[in-house]
Design an enzyme around this catalytic site. Sequence first.
Site, mmCIF file in Angstrom:
data_model
loop_
_atom_site.group_PDB
_atom_site.id
_atom_site.type_symbol
_atom_site.label_atom_id
_atom_site.label_comp_id
_atom_site.label_asym_id
_atom_site.label_seq_id
_atom_site.Cartn_x
_atom_site.Cartn_y
_atom_site.Cartn_z
ATOM 1 N N LYS A 282 13.686 43.424 74.584
ATOM 2 C CA LYS A 282 12.685 42.410 74.225
ATOM 3 C C LYS A 282 12.013 41.965 75.517
ATOM 4 C CE LYS A 282 10.532 38.991 72.149
ATOM 5 N NZ LYS A 282 9.658 38.703 73.319
ATOM 6 N N ASP A 646 31.625 21.557 57.348
ATOM 7 C CA ASP A 646 32.505 22.709 57.499
ATOM 8 C C ASP A 646 32.735 22.942 58.991
ATOM 9 O OD1 ASP A 646 33.145 25.116 55.219
ATOM 10 O OD2 ASP A 646 33.566 25.581 57.309
#
Length: 868
Positions: A282, A646
Amino acid sequence: MASLDNLVARYQRCFNDQSLKNSTIELEIRFQQINFLLFKTVYEALVAQEIPSTISHSIRCIKKVHHENHCREKILPSENFYFKKQPLMFFKFSEPASLGCKVSLAIEQPIRKFILDSSVLVRLKNRTTFRVSELWKIELTIVKQLMGSEVSAKLTAFKTLLFDTPEQQTTKNMMSLINPDDEYLYEIEIEYTGKPESLTAADVIKIKNTVLTLISPNHLMLTAYHQAIEFIASHILSSEILLARIKSGKWGLKRLLPQVKSMTKADYMKFYPPVGYYITDKADGIRGIAVIQDTQIYVVADQLYSLGTTGIEPLKPTILDGEFMPEKKEFYGFDVIMYEGNLLTQQGFETRIETLSKGIKVLQAFNIKAEMKPFISLTSADPNVLLKNFESIFKKKTRPYSIDGIILVEPGNSYLNTNTFKWKPTWDNTLDFLVRKCPESLNVPEYAPKKGFSLHLLFVGISGELFKKLALNWCPGYTKLFPVTQRNQNYFPVQFQPSDFPLAFLYYHPDTSSFSDIDGKVLEMRCLKREINHVSWEIVKIREDRQQDLKTGGYFGNDFKTAELTWLNYMDPFSFEELAKGPSGMYFAGAKTGIYRAQTALISFIKQEIIQKISHQSWVIDLGIGKGQDLGRYLDAGVRHLVGIDKDQTALAELVYRKFSHATTRQHKHATNIYVLHQDLAEPAKEISEKVHQIYGFPKEGASSIVSNLFIHYLMKNTQQVENLAVLCHKLLQPGGMVWFTTMLGERVLELLHENRIELNEVWEARENEVVKFAIKRLFKEDILQETGQEIGVLLPFSNGDFYNEYLVNTAFLIKIFKHHGFSLVQKQSFKDWIPEFQNFSKSLYKILTEADKTWTSLFGFICLRKN
């Protein structure tokens, strides 16, 4: 241009029409996509040129009679004038850069006085007329429209605001006297005042471009830019509807091209190991399309970059996709759309890449600095081989540009359907924000001042549809920063409010920063540190290349969805090593097989029935929400605010992805605002409660309900954990609030093991066609159910054949503890009681429900408790 020529010709004929001799014939150019910022830009540009100008105030009352507008107008302080206005013809410029510019031909004819009624539309107009020449005058008008009961209620107040300002109005102070928050419309019109026979279509285009150049000095370049995008789109899109979006400017280059997706662990797990994929680096550049069109060579990126010509002889078109370095005018190709007139978009990437090198050579033949990106085809699933492949791409030192990530490309799909993923180190993940200085005197506790810092608010862009579906609200002070006309558009700024950090939009800018005046600018920023309700941001750079985009009123930094999905890389970091060995911490990563279809549908049906019991509640907390398997059920139930807790960051990241998936692909009658909290629920209840209560907007009295589906067995290790759970629920719930647990019933599991004489370390199995479908491994010695601490191993439908350990839930003990902490039992029920209802719900699924499915389902149950 025939249509515009026809309009001009008809305008000229009107003056020879005897039936119109008592009429006023008007040819006006109107700009329909004007917001306050654009209006202010043109106004101040005309003032700076010291063009002769006048200011007028008028009140026009409009009554619809058949297809005509009957008007009463009073230009203060003159008397009322009555006339009707009839449109004859119009021509609309199609290019997006024209801001919806329309040429209108209309006539005004005097009429008798008429009586106003409740249907009348009242327009208060503060108009500045700039006489730019003998042929043209430019009128900039601030308008307030009132209808019905608004007329009597607000007319006097808005007359004062628009006309009777404390300071006498002049062209130099007008923009400072008008408050853009007062819900005005902004109009720019150009009226022709010259001799009719002298007017040409070219004159109209010239004056139109004059005004557009005031808005954007690069208007003509923008027009060429959009024409180039149309040319590219004509070779990519086959749908006339989608092409129309490009032509209208609703879609730009970014919407046209297939986008690279920031890759999360959950994404990668779906195709790990990535055998068959292609990888490349990239580059730290910008997305650009290199085009050879006739004799022109150019790159379409954030603007149009001309790279030269091919000479006299036109060539067949070649279109390449890649990354562009504007400073060096270097192009690095990673895909090909067309090569010498041959369209390649329907071929797979593995075929297109064979032609890419040929396209690069065509550019090089004309001395264009162009290269093909280096690609490696992944052929081995061996983690060691994968590591070498990724290292050879990411850690290569000889590339002529900076590398800030890795691109993975899926083979086998057409150009538009090619899945491309981007991995970047956490440090290189940045976001673009529109930054505004926080208004003073808001008295918002979260906006508390800090010595040595000035508070700024960070904004991104969002569509009106997504804003509604995510149940977002504007932050305090928003209406002071953005005028109502901007807020009423289809795409507008919104504070950056990700689900896990609702206050991430707060940025305390150091007084000592080298970036001094940042208000109203687009900044590229990165997250340095995440604390409770506070993010430490660092400015990477000012996006000077985006300042012109701001003036169009359609750009406000990153899109909200793009920004939050990029933000996930801070929430759930994805290390380089995990590219080779696979993501860590992927609990329950496997997929269910078809043999579980009916049983899974039954469990889903039961959870849906339970969650429907809390429909339309304001605040609901889900303990152990995981990756949001129940998210759609909450949305269907119309829960207004959902807090998911969570300890699995990867699961929460997947939940955020699902949030956007539901918003864009599913229809729900109600919108839900979703918050996520990364938190181990075994930690002290007091600490967890404080974090939840610090969530922006969470009510002091607590939530309406707490839901925990198939999770609480993790908190049955000892009595202290159960006590902690009860205390937590009490702290988080409002009086009368409900707790809804679904769980495996410990007493029922023990009964099953006894019935089948399963001893320590032995396994109970349910088989179908010699395949183990369900299994429980006994990991405790005791013959009676203990209060806590008894472990079993469970073979789950999505655990890929592995046993997962959990604790038996002694429901009697659980209820006893909750009663001790101020709760009452409302209901306890076995899942098997829902089987008859499931039969009515889906006879076809019920028919394939096996005895093993029914036995397994009977091990589960539901408990409801109410806070006293």
